[in-house]
Enzyme design. Structure first.
Site, PDB file in Angstrom:
ATOM      1  N   TYR A  42      -1.795  -0.650  10.593  1.00  0.00           N
ATOM      2  CA  TYR A  42      -2.223  -0.678   9.236  1.00  0.00           C
ATOM      3  C   TYR A  42      -0.256  -0.538   9.025  1.00  0.00           C
ATOM      4  O   TYR A  42      -0.065  -1.454   7.964  1.00  0.00           O
ATOM      5  CB  TYR A  42      -2.870  -0.745   8.486  1.00  0.00           C
ATOM      6  CG  TYR A  42      -3.093   0.329   7.077  1.00  0.00           C
ATOM      7  CD1 TYR A  42      -3.391  -1.368   6.717  1.00  0.00           C
ATOM      8  CD2 TYR A  42      -2.774   0.425   6.430  1.00  0.00           C
ATOM      9  CE1 TYR A  42      -3.282  -2.273   5.508  1.00  0.00           C
ATOM     10  CE2 TYR A  42      -2.739   0.347   5.441  1.00  0.00           C
ATOM     11  CZ  TYR A  42      -3.853  -0.972   4.785  1.00  0.00           C
ATOM     12  OH  TYR A  42      -3.900  -1.268   2.852  1.00  0.00           O
ATOM     13  N   SER A  94       0.894  -1.135   0.111  1.00  0.00           N
ATOM     14  CA  SER A  94       0.150   0.188   0.014  1.00  0.00           C
ATOM     15  C   SER A  94       1.323   1.131   0.194  1.00  0.00           C
ATOM     16  O   SER A  94       2.166   0.573   0.286  1.00  0.00           O
ATOM     17  CB  SER A  94      -0.452   0.111   1.254  1.00  0.00           C
ATOM     18  OG  SER A  94      -1.194   1.220   1.219  1.00  0.00           O
TER      19      SER A  94
END
Length: 291
Positions: free
Chosen positions: A156, A143
């Site tokens: 995350y 990501s």
């Protein structure tokens, strides 16, 4: 990897989002499919759709955080097709909140899927792909959160930074070994997928009884808003990813408008200055935590 027809792809997180679109793209290119997801109904729907289109499909319900489950997936893939040529470690979940407010179970869940899922995939498939001698490619989904450190998304961020480091090292290790495997690292920004609702698949043993904190509520709201407002589709990301595989291109950066913020971070490192606010470029996106 130029030729796809008649070769085999293994795709985790194939029940929705990027994984489903990867499976559709692989099927359109004539590949055999080994699909995995923790969500049985969504996985079955993807498998039925692609099998109806004429693809050879194997579907395996699997929690990629479980090494034994990924080992079973690899065993089944090789038993059914004899070889794997494209490995897409894609399954992922999202979570946020202030770092010190995340529980041990939060960390176990997010790192289990996002990081250990990739570790298990590499450990179980890459040695067999190398032994097969047919070449191939590995795609790991990270990501832009693996290239930045946005506040209130620490769990995350940590998981995706680790995937970036793992994948870059995998590239170097394969070159060091003289292996004929390509590697790509997918770092998308916000795309309408199911990740904002990934808590639906959180194992009962890793759920917290305590209500979410204000920071965790803010993170969930911000993720949902950003993902739902994304303009690039998961199908477009899948197409871009397969083009990178064809070109043996490592970095798959789907949202170039994020790159100035990435550059800002690396400039901070090179110039040894304190970390800049990652929302400097777009301050309107900075999260707010209301007690």
């Amino acid at each position: 990897m130029k030729d796809f027809a008649g070769r085999t792809a293994v795709i985790t997180g194939a029940g929705s989002g990027f994984g489903r679109e990867f499976a559709r793209e692989a099927a359109a290119r004539g590949m055999h499919l080994v699909l995995a997801d923790i969500e049985a109904d969504a996985l079955a729907a993807t498998a039925r759709e692609l099998a109806a289109g004429g693809s050879r499909v194997v579907a395996e319900v699997a929690d990629v955080a479980d090494g034994a489950a990924v080992a079973r997936l690899a065993d089944r893939a090789y038993a059914e097709f004899g070889a794997v040529h494209l490995l897409m470690n894609n399954a992922g979940v999202g979570s946020g909140g202030l770092l010190w407010e995340n529980s041990e179970r939060d960390w176990q869940w997010v790192l289990g899927v996002n990081l250990w899922g990739v570790i298990h995939g590499v450990r179980q498939f890459v040695p067999r792909m190398l032994a097969g001698g047919q070449g191939g490619h590995v795609v790991n989904t990270a990501s832009v959160a693996g290239l930045l450190t946005a506040p209130n998304l620490g769990v995350y961020n940590v998981s995706k930074h680790a995937v970036v480091a793992l994948t870059e090292t995998l590239h170097h290790d394969l070159r060091l070994a003289g292996a004929a495997l390509g590697v790509s690292l997918l770092c998308p920004a916000y795309v309408p997928t199911g990740i904002a609702r990934s808590y639906r698949n959180r194992p009962a043993a890793l759920r917290d009884g305590a209500p979410p904190t204000a920071s965790q509520r803010a993170a969930q709201a911000a993720i949902s808003k950003a993902v739902e407002g994304g303009r690039m589709t998961a199908a477009a990301v899948a197409q871009a990813t397969f083009e990178a595989v064809e070109q043996d291109r490592f970095y798959v950066l789907t949202h170039p408008q994020i790159l100035p913020t990435v550059q800002l971070r690396f400039d901070d490192i090179v110039q040894q200055r304190n970390p800049s606010d990652p929302f400097t470029v777009k301050p309107q996106l900075k999260p707010r935590i209301d007690g």
